[in-house]
Design a protein around this motif. Structure first.
Motif, PDB file in Angstrom:
ATOM      1  N   THR A  38       0.853  -1.185   0.000  1.00 21.67           N
ATOM      2  CA  THR A  38       0.000   0.000   0.000  1.00 21.67           C
ATOM      3  C   THR A  38       0.890   1.236   0.000  1.00 21.67           C
ATOM      4  O   THR A  38       2.114   1.137   0.101  1.00 21.67           O
ATOM      5  CB  THR A  38      -0.917   0.049   1.242  1.00 21.67           C
ATOM      6  N   HIS A 200      -4.511   0.677  -2.649  1.00 19.23           N
ATOM      7  CA  HIS A 200      -4.460   1.767  -1.682  1.00 19.23           C
ATOM      8  C   HIS A 200      -5.534   1.565  -0.604  1.00 19.23           C
ATOM      9  O   HIS A 200      -5.748   2.399   0.245  1.00 19.23           O
ATOM     10  CB  HIS A 200      -4.584   3.131  -2.360  1.00 19.23           C
ATOM     11  N   ARG A 202      -6.459  -0.034   2.581  1.00 24.12           N
ATOM     12  CA  ARG A 202      -5.804  -0.641   3.743  1.00 24.12           C
ATOM     13  C   ARG A 202      -6.548  -1.875   4.243  1.00 24.12           C
ATOM     14  O   ARG A 202      -5.930  -2.821   4.705  1.00 24.12           O
ATOM     15  CB  ARG A 202      -5.747   0.386   4.884  1.00 24.12           C
ATOM     16  N   ALA A 205      -5.813  -4.736   2.018  1.00 25.52           N
ATOM     17  CA  ALA A 205      -4.412  -5.113   2.173  1.00 25.52           C
ATOM     18  C   ALA A 205      -4.230  -6.062   3.352  1.00 25.52           C
ATOM     19  O   ALA A 205      -3.360  -6.936   3.345  1.00 25.52           O
ATOM     20  CB  ALA A 205      -3.555  -3.874   2.348  1.00 25.52           C
TER      21      ALA A 205
END
Ligand SMILES: Nc1ncnc2c1ncn2[C@@H]1O[C@H](COP(=O)(O)OP(=O)(O)OP(=O)(O)O)[C@@H](O)[C@H]1O
Ligand SMILES: [Mg+2]
Lengths: 222, 405
Positions: A38, A200, A202, A205
């Motif tokens: 990220t 991008h 989070r 991710a």
């Protein structure tokens, strides 16, 4: 170790100043891992992935794929891109003139497989990703999520050792994004497919085995 | 051919519409079709002309002439020697002793230099010029002549009319020079060989009349030889062998100059080279079509390169598609060229000027050799025009293609 990047540096020369994008980034990826990266917009995530995928040059640093040191200008780079690496872009990047099946068959054809064999294998992969009804559709006849799944199918066609995905869900709604992540997870578990995914988001991710954040040109574990 | 190249080519053959619609492609194809058709038509017409001229020359001229070395008439002994030596040669289809005289045809308005020929034809044999007599009859009796059809046209004569011939009176040389005599002959036939010079100046009469004009009792001025069609190309070699066989007081030579045919053949290839430049100009369209296609397909090139295709492979993928279109355009151009030359021949309003081109009829001929030559030359030019601009694919960097789709 499937992928190892040491000390990757990359700077862009503007008309009056130098923008340092990557400043000694290190990354190790083991077989069977699902790794996420990220970082803020413009921090250099795509740049890093292009360098890892042998699509761009770094200014310094080394990349080893399967224990062999390579870069984008290496004579074997096309062969490695074809056989060892699968690439998925944010904007699906399908060939508009070709059907889903033909798009998926491209890496197989480039590898030199017969046309009929390539088409059969492409069909099988699309079937695995739940797209058996869509094989003769052209990209503009597919939804965004479907297009991105076709792009994944194409990246997987030559059974690469690693798939690099640059914001694959960037253009999808949350439901579809989650769907795609589940798919990656499933491929990772069923086939042991290794992934490096830039995002991008989070939250998404966190679904990965390992997560890194790219800050000031360096990769920090999260 | 690699799988990926074959795949794209087959794919393109199956659905060519996507590309044919492109503007630059339309101009490219049009340019090739037009230039190749002009090149083919030009070559077809020149080939036709070359062949027609050769046929006419060989048909209407003697292939070999034998004359006395001293410029006089042949005497009986020489004539016998010619018959003895050459009479049984298999390559000779006819030995025709004759008398030829230069004289003038006149009427109140026109004068024209003419050749008065009288041939010896044995009883029962066909007159060798018979096939060229298009009106009236070929046989002449004393006081009768067959004349070239252009000569008849020029003098306004029809079969049955009379023509006045003016010739020098060799027996009456006065201190003021040679005086002349005029005689009227009845036109019994019109001659048309296709060879312009003969068609407007040849007069065929009897041997008796010829001898009377010349005040001579000698039998013949010379002997014309017609060769078998298989041997006409060897006239020069045969003539020198005859000269050797006949003895030094007789000369044998081929009256048709091979240079003329060689010049015509050379002209044909000159035209070919000049028209080939048209194809080269059409090649400029090919160059721009290739460049446009590369710009158009940056996205696809980026994908193929990312998936591991080398620049050379991408280049071939694109080149083969364009080449396929170009080769089809060349073949269409050749077909159009054949129709074009056929049209030029069939239309009535343009004829050759006989006094410039020796024959007055346009012909076209499509030879296999010329078809292959045009195809090969045009293809090579097109291949060069495709290959050169496609080099820019080698210089495209993948990352630039991805960053600026
Ligand atoms: N050819 C170039 N010339 C100059 N600067 C460039 C060039 N390519 C990229 N950059 C700059 O490098 C930086 C990193 O770009 P990159 O595309 O890798 O960012 P990113 O992390 O992928 O961003 P995003 O999340 O928006 O996709 C950006 O600031 C960008 O402006
Ligand atoms: Mg990016």
């Amino acid at each position: 170790m499937i992928l190892s990047a040491q000390n990757i540096c990359k700077a862009y020369q503007d008309s009056h100043r130098t923008i340092t994008v990557l400043d000694g980034a290190n990354l190790q990826v083991q077989a069977g891992e699902l790794v996420s990266i990220t970082g803020q917009s413009g921090c250099g995530k795509s740049t890093l992935l292009h360098i890892l995928g042998l699509l761009d040059d770094s200014d310094s640093g080394t990349i080893e794929i399967g224990g062999v040191q390579v870069n984008s200008r290496h004579p074997d780079a096309p062969f490695i891109r074809n056989s060892k690496i699968g690439f998925v872009f944010q904007f699906h990047y399908l060939v508009e003139d070709l059907t889903a099946m033909e798009n998926v068959a491209l890496p197989l054809l480039i590898a030199g497989k017969k046309i009929s064999t390539s088409m059969d294998e492409a069909k099988a992969i699309l079937g695995k990703l739940g797209l058996q009804e869509r094989i003769t559709h052209f990209p503009n006849q597919l939804s965004g999520g479907e297009q991105q799944r076709v792009a994944f199918a194409r990246a997987l066609a030559n059974k690469p050792s690693i798939v690099l995905a640059d914001e694959p869900t960037g253009n999808l709604d949350p439901a579809n994004s989650l769907e795609l992540w589940k798919l990656m997870r499933q491929l990772n578990q069923d086939l042991g497919q290794t992934f490096v995914v830039v995002t991008h988001d989070r939250e998404l991710a966190k679904l990965a085995d390992k997560s890194y954040e790219l800050v000031q040109g360096k990769l920090n574990p999260l | 051919m690699k799988s990926i190249e074959r795949f794209y080519l087959l794919r393109y053959i199956k659905s060519p519409k996507r590309m044919l619609m492109r503007f630059s492609f339309v101009f490219m194809v049009l340019g090739i079709v037009i230039s190749v058709s002009i090149l083919s038509a030009g070559l077809n017409l020149f080939e036709g002309y070359e062949r027609a001229l050769k046929t006419v020359l060989l048909d209407s001229f003697a292939h070999i002439k034998i004359e006395s070395g001293n410029g006089r008439f042949l005497n009986q002994e020489q004539l016998d020697r010619i018959y003895d030596t050459l009479g049984k040669r298999p390559e000779i289809s006819a030995l025709i002793p004759y008398i030829g005289i230069n004289l003038m045809a006149i009427d109140s308005e026109n004068t024209r230099g003419c050749i008065f020929n009288a041939y010896h034809t044995p009883e029962g044999e066909d007159l060798h010029y018979g096939k060229f007599v298009v009106e009236g009859r070929p046989q002449v009796n004393d006081g009768e002549v067959v004349i070239g059809h252009y000569l008849a046209e020029e003098f306004g004569l029809k079969v049955g009319d009379e023509i006045s011939l003016l010739y020098p009176q060799l027996r009456r040389v006065t201190p003021l020079g040679v005086s002349s005599d005029t005689r009227r002959f009845k036109v019994v036939g019109l001659y048309r060989s296709g060879y312009y010079e003969f068609d407007r100046s040849l007069i065929i009469g009897t041997l008796t009349d010829a001898r009377n004009i010349l005040y001579t009792n000698d039998p013949f001025a010379a002997v014309e030889i017609k060769l078998d069609s298989k041997h006409v190309d060897k006239a020069k070699e045969l003539a020198s062998s005859y000269r050797y066989a006949l003895g030094s007081d007789l000369i044998a030579y081929p009256p048709i100059s091979g240079d003329l045919l060689r010049i015509v053949a050379m002209q044909k290839w000159l035209i070919f080279i000049v028209f080939s430049f048209l194809v080269l100009i059409a090649g400029i369209n090919v160059i721009s079509a290739v460049s446009t296609m590369i710009l158009d397909r940056k996205n696809q090139i980026a994908i193929l390169r990312t998936l591991g295709a080398t620049a050379a492979t991408v280049r071939k993928v694109i080149n083969y598609q364009i080449l396929l279109v170009c080769l089809i355009a060349i073949i269409i151009g050749q077909a159009v060229g054949a129709l074009l030359s056929l049209f030029v021949v069939k239309q009535g309003f343009y004829r050759l000027k006989g006094d410039v081109y020796f024959i007055d009829k346009l012909e076209h001929h499509i030879s296999f050799f010329n078809l292959v030559t045009v195809f090969v030359v045009a293809s090579i030019l097109v291949i060069i025009c495709v290959w050169i601009p496609s080099r820019q694919i080698n210089r495209l960097k993948i990352i630039d293609l991805i960053r600026n789709p």
